[in-house]
Each structure stands twice: as structure tokens, then as C-alpha cells.
Design a protein around this motif. Sequence first.
Motif, PDB file in Angstrom:
ATOM      1  N   GLN A   9       0.854  -1.189   0.000  1.00  0.00           N
ATOM      2  CA  GLN A   9       0.000   0.000   0.000  1.00  0.00           C
ATOM      3  C   GLN A   9       0.882   1.228   0.000  1.00  0.00           C
ATOM      4  O   GLN A   9       1.879   1.289   0.726  1.00  0.00           O
ATOM      5  CB  GLN A   9      -0.897   0.014   1.246  1.00  0.00           C
ATOM      6  CG  GLN A   9      -1.955   1.097   1.179  1.00  0.00           C
ATOM      7  CD  GLN A   9      -2.461   1.510   2.551  1.00  0.00           C
ATOM      8  OE1 GLN A   9      -1.842   1.223   3.561  1.00  0.00           O
ATOM      9  NE2 GLN A   9      -3.585   2.205   2.574  1.00  0.00           N
ATOM     10  N   TRP A  10       0.547   2.154  -0.834  1.00  0.00           N
ATOM     11  CA  TRP A  10       1.257   3.432  -0.840  1.00  0.00           C
ATOM     12  C   TRP A  10       0.234   4.508  -0.516  1.00  0.00           C
ATOM     13  O   TRP A  10      -0.590   4.843  -1.345  1.00  0.00           O
ATOM     14  CB  TRP A  10       1.910   3.674  -2.210  1.00  0.00           C
ATOM     15  CG  TRP A  10       2.878   4.838  -2.204  1.00  0.00           C
ATOM     16  CD1 TRP A  10       2.566   6.138  -1.997  1.00  0.00           C
ATOM     17  CD2 TRP A  10       4.281   4.788  -2.417  1.00  0.00           C
ATOM     18  NE1 TRP A  10       3.692   6.916  -2.055  1.00  0.00           N
ATOM     19  CE2 TRP A  10       4.770   6.111  -2.309  1.00  0.00           C
ATOM     20  CE3 TRP A  10       5.201   3.749  -2.682  1.00  0.00           C
ATOM     21  CZ2 TRP A  10       6.130   6.431  -2.469  1.00  0.00           C
ATOM     22  CZ3 TRP A  10       6.538   4.084  -2.854  1.00  0.00           C
ATOM     23  CH2 TRP A  10       7.007   5.409  -2.734  1.00  0.00           C
ATOM     24  N   HIS A  11       0.294   4.950   0.723  1.00  0.00           N
ATOM     25  CA  HIS A  11      -0.659   6.000   1.106  1.00  0.00           C
ATOM     26  C   HIS A  11       0.035   7.348   0.969  1.00  0.00           C
ATOM     27  O   HIS A  11       0.883   7.697   1.784  1.00  0.00           O
ATOM     28  CB  HIS A  11      -1.163   5.786   2.533  1.00  0.00           C
ATOM     29  CG  HIS A  11      -2.362   6.608   2.853  1.00  0.00           C
ATOM     30  ND1 HIS A  11      -3.613   6.076   3.021  1.00  0.00           N
ATOM     31  CD2 HIS A  11      -2.504   7.935   3.007  1.00  0.00           C
ATOM     32  CE1 HIS A  11      -4.477   7.047   3.272  1.00  0.00           C
ATOM     33  NE2 HIS A  11      -3.827   8.190   3.264  1.00  0.00           N
ATOM     34  N   ALA A  12      -0.325   8.071  -0.054  1.00  0.00           N
ATOM     35  CA  ALA A  12       0.382   9.315  -0.363  1.00  0.00           C
ATOM     36  C   ALA A  12      -0.395  10.514   0.172  1.00  0.00           C
ATOM     37  O   ALA A  12      -1.544  10.399   0.584  1.00  0.00           O
ATOM     38  CB  ALA A  12       0.565   9.440  -1.860  1.00  0.00           C
ATOM     39  N   VAL A  13       0.266  11.648   0.151  1.00  0.00           N
ATOM     40  CA  VAL A  13      -0.375  12.887   0.587  1.00  0.00           C
ATOM     41  C   VAL A  13      -0.266  13.906  -0.541  1.00  0.00           C
ATOM     42  O   VAL A  13       0.787  14.039  -1.150  1.00  0.00           O
ATOM     43  CB  VAL A  13       0.295  13.444   1.852  1.00  0.00           C
ATOM     44  CG1 VAL A  13      -0.288  14.802   2.215  1.00  0.00           C
ATOM     45  CG2 VAL A  13       0.150  12.470   3.014  1.00  0.00           C
ATOM     46  N   ALA A  14      -1.371  14.570  -0.787  1.00  0.00           N
ATOM     47  CA  ALA A  14      -1.355  15.615  -1.810  1.00  0.00           C
ATOM     48  C   ALA A  14      -2.163  16.791  -1.318  1.00  0.00           C
ATOM     49  O   ALA A  14      -2.927  16.670  -0.367  1.00  0.00           O
ATOM     50  CB  ALA A  14      -1.967  15.081  -3.103  1.00  0.00           C
TER      51      ALA A  14
ATOM     52  N   VAL B 621      -3.021  -0.235  -5.078  1.00  0.00           N
ATOM     53  CA  VAL B 621      -2.231  -0.016  -3.873  1.00  0.00           C
ATOM     54  C   VAL B 621      -2.154   1.451  -3.455  1.00  0.00           C
ATOM     55  O   VAL B 621      -1.755   1.773  -2.351  1.00  0.00           O
ATOM     56  CB  VAL B 621      -0.783  -0.556  -4.014  1.00  0.00           C
ATOM     57  CG1 VAL B 621      -0.800  -2.032  -4.305  1.00  0.00           C
ATOM     58  CG2 VAL B 621      -0.026   0.222  -5.072  1.00  0.00           C
ATOM     59  N   ASP B 623      -3.375   4.940  -2.242  1.00  0.00           N
ATOM     60  CA  ASP B 623      -4.429   5.744  -1.600  1.00  0.00           C
ATOM     61  C   ASP B 623      -3.857   7.127  -1.405  1.00  0.00           C
ATOM     62  O   ASP B 623      -2.640   7.286  -1.309  1.00  0.00           O
ATOM     63  CB  ASP B 623      -4.779   5.163  -0.234  1.00  0.00           C
ATOM     64  CG  ASP B 623      -5.525   3.852  -0.353  1.00  0.00           C
ATOM     65  OD1 ASP B 623      -6.520   3.826  -1.086  1.00  0.00           O
ATOM     66  OD2 ASP B 623      -5.101   2.869   0.291  1.00  0.00           O
ATOM     67  N   THR B 625      -4.360  10.974   0.703  1.00  0.00           N
ATOM     68  CA  THR B 625      -5.021  11.954   1.556  1.00  0.00           C
ATOM     69  C   THR B 625      -4.831  13.300   0.872  1.00  0.00           C
ATOM     70  O   THR B 625      -3.697  13.687   0.595  1.00  0.00           O
ATOM     71  CB  THR B 625      -4.365  11.981   2.939  1.00  0.00           C
ATOM     72  OG1 THR B 625      -4.521  10.703   3.550  1.00  0.00           O
ATOM     73  CG2 THR B 625      -4.991  13.044   3.827  1.00  0.00           C
ATOM     74  N   LEU B 667      -1.445  18.489  -6.084  1.00  0.00           N
ATOM     75  CA  LEU B 667      -0.007  18.674  -5.961  1.00  0.00           C
ATOM     76  C   LEU B 667       0.471  17.634  -4.973  1.00  0.00           C
ATOM     77  O   LEU B 667       0.061  17.641  -3.799  1.00  0.00           O
ATOM     78  CB  LEU B 667       0.314  20.079  -5.431  1.00  0.00           C
ATOM     79  CG  LEU B 667      -0.246  21.243  -6.240  1.00  0.00           C
ATOM     80  CD1 LEU B 667      -0.026  22.546  -5.492  1.00  0.00           C
ATOM     81  CD2 LEU B 667       0.417  21.298  -7.613  1.00  0.00           C
ATOM     82  N   LYS B 669       2.677  15.727  -2.300  1.00  0.00           N
ATOM     83  CA  LYS B 669       3.749  15.953  -1.317  1.00  0.00           C
ATOM     84  C   LYS B 669       4.440  14.603  -1.197  1.00  0.00           C
ATOM     85  O   LYS B 669       4.087  13.780  -0.353  1.00  0.00           O
ATOM     86  CB  LYS B 669       3.170  16.365   0.043  1.00  0.00           C
ATOM     87  CG  LYS B 669       2.062  17.402  -0.043  1.00  0.00           C
ATOM     88  CD  LYS B 669       2.622  18.771   0.213  1.00  0.00           C
ATOM     89  CE  LYS B 669       1.516  19.818   0.116  1.00  0.00           C
ATOM     90  NZ  LYS B 669       2.042  21.130  -0.245  1.00  0.00           N
ATOM     91  N   THR B 674       2.604   7.105   4.103  1.00  0.00           N
ATOM     92  CA  THR B 674       3.205   5.872   4.620  1.00  0.00           C
ATOM     93  C   THR B 674       3.132   4.804   3.549  1.00  0.00           C
ATOM     94  O   THR B 674       2.192   4.777   2.749  1.00  0.00           O
ATOM     95  CB  THR B 674       2.453   5.332   5.849  1.00  0.00           C
ATOM     96  OG1 THR B 674       1.063   5.306   5.541  1.00  0.00           O
ATOM     97  CG2 THR B 674       2.677   6.177   7.072  1.00  0.00           C
TER      98      THR B 674
END
Lengths: 86, 860
Positions: A9-14, B621, B623, B625, B667, B669, B674
Amino acid sequence: NTMKVKILQWHAVASWTWDAQDETCGICRMAFDGCCPDCKFPGDDCPLIWGACNHAYHLHCILKWVNSQTSTPLCPMCRREWQFKG
Amino acid sequence: MEQDDADGSLDSWARFCSLSNELLGGDGDLSVGPRLAPVVADLCTRGLATLVRDYFLHSLEETFRNNAVKKFWQHFHPYCNASPVDRIKFCVKEHWPEEILSGALEDICLEKSYQEKCVLVLVHALQSYEDRTPKRKFKAVDCSSSLMPRYQLMVSSVLLTTLPLSFPEILNVYFKKKLEELNIIMAGSYESDQLGNHELFESSNTSDWHSGMDIDGQDVSESSCLVKNIGKVVRDLRCLGFTSMTEDAYSSAIIWLLKSKVYELAGDDYRVPVLGSVKKWIQAVPLQFLHALLTYLGDSVDYDSGSSGLKSPLASRPSSFPGIGVPSEALVRWHMRLEYFAYETLQDLRIGKLFEIIVDYPESSPAIEDLKLCLEYTGQHSKLVDSFISSLRYRLLTAGASTNDILHQYVSTIKALRTIDPTGVFLEAVGEPIRDYLRGRKDTIKCIVTMLTDGSGGNASGTGNAGDNLLEELNRDAENQENADYDNHANIDEKQAWLNSESWEPDPVEADPLKGSRNRRKVDILGLMVSIIGSKDQLVNEYRVMLAEKLLNKSDFEIDSDIRTLELLKIHFGESSMQKCEIMLNDLIDSKRTNSNIKTSLLKTSQTVAGQEEAEISHDVLDATIISSNFWPPIQTEDLVVPASVDQLLSDYAKRFHQIKTPRKLLWKKNLGTVKLELEFEGRSMQFTVAPVHAAIIMRFQEKSSWTSKTLATEIGIPMDSLNRRISFWTSKGVLTESAGPDADDHTFTVVDSMSDVNKNSIANERLAEYQMTEEEGESSVASVEEQLKKEMTVYEKFIIGMLINFGSMSLDRIHNTLKMFCIAEPSYDKSLQQLQSFLSGLVVDEKLETRDGLYLLKR
């Protein structure tokens, strides 16, 4: 090569942005990526709208402005007749 | 005629002398009485009545002193002459001083009662003379009536002038021993009564202390016999004129016993209330004893029928005591005296241990309740304040105590003292030093926020102490909010306002008039916590940073507990202060929805081109935020080049977002978030949850099993030192090994290729090991409040330095005021005192400034 990396799982932030040319709304002086003074939440709840003249405002701000005009509404920035960009 | 007279007088006098000597020296022979009367009458007619009386008293004194007193004191000589060490040996002896004392008293009283009879003989003689000559006013009139009192006075003065110094001590020992004996007898019946009470309780409620006594008839007789013995001794002592000495002795013995009883009952166990049993014991033992004693001595009757003017207004008589009935005035006085003493003793005991009591607060609330009752009775609250503050200073407010411990103790103190004093006056005095101290600590705000939000649910980081969960507190306060809303006067109807004003009471005398009235001082834990920080804005700000950190490191969108916390915080700090936090949580809710929309549509399209990118990672895979960055605290951004496959996923995702939410754009980051990944070796795999940068690093080792740090840093797009710091995570897990590289600051990292090597280097030996980044390994995604503040404050640093060059040393207040006065141009100074303080302490840490006696000065 013996090692393989499997991504589970790659939980990214944008962050999102309206991508307007300007930083702030010309009417309420609040950031475009923020919200107009009447709204609680930015984004979907307080969208931007572009005029035919390519000036952007918070939807609620320009509506208030347009509704308050007695004669033909003009763009607050360029004083051209206000028309929503289609 | 004169000669005759004189001869007659001398003759009579001689006869009187020999008769009185015969009387006094005789062994209980009072037969001289009738012969004495005419001689006395003759002497009286000659006007020698006073001489008769004085001579008689004098010879009484001689006899008494020589026969009785000497013998009496001789009984006690062994003790009085002994050294202090030997005296203890006496005290330990079983029947000492009981035997000696009662024997000695018996002897001397026998002698005295014989002498009294002699006195009476003379009194009768004088009286019969006075009766015969009623008209003549002679001095003899007062002779007869004053004889007995004079005799009594003589007895006690002889005894008191010859009194050995240690006699009161002996009496004291006697009473102590007797009371202890009585206590043991009573305790037996008291306990059996309690047991009986328990058993009888269900069948009938009538069983009281007295009936318990009656059942155990043996105890009654035993104890009453004991009391009778004591009573006899007391009576004898009184009769010798030792009234007040005796009373002192048994009072101090009772008080001593009471004190040791309180100590025994109270002990170091704070989980049981003891006041009730102390009071019960007072009624069961000392009062029973006093009652029996006073009744035996006949005092109680006197008091009972005595004029009501004697009655103390304080002594509102209890209707009856168990086993005593309506008590006499003296007994009521004793009761009050003993209770007051018990209250005071217990109070002192508890105050001395208040620190420990508060440490185990919720469990120790019985002790707190006891203390409250004691203080209500004694009114010695200031004792509590002084003693507690000094123990706080000594034990809590020291460098060794962690901020968390101090805060927990503070909260317990608030709760405990709120019980003792609901007005909060004493809490204010006690809390001030703690607050002052906490203000000087850098991590105070953080700890407070953690205390506030940690607990109740969802937070894995704390083994939070359930008793100290402040959320609970917030929750309860929230329910009382309506009643507590005293600012809103419009809402109080007139009737309620009238009731409020009627129930007004003045503040306690100890209240500080500067701190506002009772209403405003309402004890509000949260308010007290905020007052440490200085303003709610700072608290909210810190909360926002911590919330951001938590949300950005989530791998799911579950925020129920955070929403709950936020709702509670909104109640206390107002909706508008929590607006940004609400938007942050709302971002998570929106993200969850948007994320599933995007993923569904991405998966649909990818299916159509399936097979083409089989080796690549699935869209499934990823996700995301998606945050409204304007409302989040400043985010730490760092460039990061993620592997091409992931980058493709990200740009697909962003493209789809743009399609769905036109004209909005995403955009990334890339350094935040994680990653859960699995490292597969031959026949072995390990799972890790890491930051994207760690994932980016390890993924590079798929293409090439060995990298130098320089090239890897360039590939990933991060500085070398930052790479070295991050890559150590993998070396510590035994996945990579480090070896010297081409030059000194360039190292080579190689994948540990065989499984045995992995086992050797790593502690884990299960087939599927799972690793979570620990807090030290993880890095913060959000700039901390401190960092933000430091950035904003740096502008003022040169002002402060300049100030200190000019003035030498300055207090915090003065620096603050000077900045306010002079920094009015952009950027104008708008920081709080606490913010300035924390900035200055940063400068102290950086060794730019130092503090001395609360003043700041330049470090030389």
C-alpha cells in the motif's frame, strides 16, 4: 538479484489547488484555496468561477456582487460586462 | 485573781496538750473526745480558741508529716531515684505502679481519715461551746467551721511541698497502663459487637453498641471493675488534694491513647475512611471510661443538675450516647474535646502525607473525604496549603520529574482539592507554584495536548492511564455546560437569579480579593490547564500540529475518535477556534470519498489495457489523503524522486482527480505518507511500514544490489546527509550492509543477499516479520509550533540582543514590554509572554543568552 520489493500500500499525501492565476479572490480578499467568508469548508463547498474575461472569484462572492448590481453587472476587476465562462 | 486565772489557763492548756497528743497518737481511739470538750470550752472562755485551733493543726501536721507522708513517698523512692533507663524497667513491670500506688494511697488515706475524725472531735468540742454561748460573738465561731478546710489545705500543702518531681510521671504511667487495659477489654467487646451487628443486621436493626455490651456480660463486669479501681485511685488522689494533677494525668493518658489509636487506624492506607471508626472508638472507649469514672466520683450528677448557665453554648447536647444515655455536661465537653483532638491529629497526619495521597488519588479519595471533614471542623486550611506547597517544591517541581508526571499530579491535585474546597481558593494557592514551574518547561503544551486528546479510543501511542484521561473530564464538563454557563446572564430566569443571590456566601477569609469572586473562580480543570499555557489559541495551535502529524501519517481514513475529540474541544474553545481543525478532519472524510471514486474509475480503465503493464504495480495499492493546505500547519516538504512505476501511479491518479474535480489540481507531497511494503528474498519475506523516502531508497536496490550514497542521493533527489540518515533504517534492520566507498564521505550500501545473512543481521526470525517505524525513526511531517515560532521570532532576535547590550540584564516582562513598545513597524510584535519565554529559552539553549535570578543576559 535476489531481493524484490512488493508495494502493498502506498498511502500518499497531496494538496489540491484551484490553479487560478491569482492567489486571492478579488472580492473577499481571501485565498482562492481557502473559502469565502460565508463558507465553512473550502473546495467543493466553495468553488471558484471564471468569467468570460478570465477573472476568477469565489462563486458565492461573485453571485453576491452580481445580485447586488441594479444595472448590468460588470466584472469587479476589469469592468467589462460579467459573463460566466461557459 | 490574775494569778488564779493564769494558773487555770496554764493548767487547761497543759491538759489540752496532753489530751490532743493522746488523741493524735492513739490508735484509732477517739474516747478522749468527751474529756477534751470541757478543756476546750474552758480555753475558749479564756479567749484562746485560735490558739487551740492552731496548736491542734500544728500537731496534726507534725504527725501527718512524720507518720503518713514520709511513708507515702517512700513507696515511690525506688522509681524517683532511678536513672531514666531504669525507670523504663519499672514501667514494663506488670503491676507497677498500680500496686504501689493503690497500696500507698490506701495507707495515707486511712491515716488521713483517722485524722479527720480527730479534727471532727475538736470541731464538736468547739461547736458545743459555741452552741452554749450563742449570744457572745467569739472568735471561736469561725474556728469550728474553718478547722476542716484548714486541715485539708494543710494536707495538700504538706504533700505538694514534699512532692517528688517524678510523681506526675508515675500517675501518667498508671493511667496509660490502665487505659490500655481497658482499651483491650473494650476492643474485644467492640469487635464482637461489630461482628454481632453484622449478623444481626438482617434480622433486626435494633442491635446497637450497648446491646452488644450486654450480651457479653463478662466484659461489662471486667471493665466496670477496672473503672471502679481507677475511680478509687482518682478519688483518693483528689482527697489528698491532687485534683488537677490527677485530671492532667488521665487527660494526657486519654489523649495519648487517642493519638496512638488514630495513628493505628489511619496508617498509610488511604483507601478506607477512618474518621468514622475513630469517632466510634471515642464513644466506645474513652467516653465509656469517663462516663464510668465521673459517675463513680459523683461528678456527673452535679453537672447534670447544675445551673444551665454553666452550659457552653457550643455544647448542643446530642440526644444520647450509645450505652450512656443522656450525657452530662462534663461528658459532652469531653466528647467535643476528644473529637477535636482526633480531627486535628488525623488532619495533621493526612496533610503530612497529602502528596502521596494525591499520587494515588482516585483510590485515595476516602482519605481526602476524611481530610475534608477534619478541615471543616478545625478550619486549619492554611496548614494544608503551606505543607503541601513545600512538599510539591521538594518532591515534584524538580528537574528529575517528567512534565507528564507533574501534569498528572496537577490534575489529581485539582480533583482532590476540589473535593476539599469547592470554591477553589486553596487550589489557587497550591496550584500557582505548579503552574509557574510548568510554564518554564518546553514540552508543557505538548504534554497537555496529549493528555487532553490521548485515551478513550484509537490512539495506539499511549498506554494512557484511564484515571487521568482528560477527555473524560471534558465530557463530564460538557454535560454540565448549561449550568456552568454563567457568562450568559440573559439565560438565567428571574427566579433562578433570586435563588442564586439568596444562596450567596462570602468568600473564605483566605481568598485573594484580586482574583475575583467565587463565581469566576469555579474550578474548571481545562481552564486551569489553559492558564498554564497562557491562551487557548496556543493550545489549539499545538493541537492542530499534533493532529496534522497524526492524520498525515495515517494509512487509512479512520478518524472517528478524532472527530469526537474535536467535538469536545469545540464545546470548550468555541467553534471558530477549531475551524481549521475541522477542515482538516473534513479533508480526510472528503479524501476517503474521492479516493474510492478515483480508484474505481482507474481500475476500470486499467482493466481495458490489462496485460500491458503486468509487471507494474496495480492502481489498487495507491491511496491518497488530499488536504486543503491553507488550513493545515506548514508542511515539511522535501524533493523526492519516487521510482518510475510509483510516479506513473501518482500522475494517473492526479490526472483522474483533475478530470473529476476540474479545474482543481493535485499537488503531490511526495515525501509524506506511509508505505507498506514487503521485501522478498528467496523463500523469505519481511513486511515494513515506512516513509516514502525509505521505500524509494529500498526500491532502487531492485535494479542494482549495490549503491554508493552519492549516486543514490542524486537518483532520489535528496541531500547526502539526509540519505545517510534515512538509509540507516535499512542497515539497522539488516537489509542493507554498509561498507567503505570510493572516498571518505561516500559509502557503499549493498543488499544482504542470502537469507542466512539476513538472519544474522536482523533480530527477526519469523517467516513473515512485520516492522513498524518507531517514533524516533519516523520524521515529523509538520513543522512543530516551536519551529514555526522560532522562524517568526528570529526577526526580533537582534532587537533583543541590542536591548541586552544596552541594559545588561532584563527580566522577561521588561523584554516583552520593550518589544511591544518599539517593534510597532512591520513586522509588529504580537507574541505572548509565554511565546517570548519559550523563544528566549531556545536562545539560552543555543548559548546566546543566559539567565541569572530570573534575568536574561548575554552569554559571554
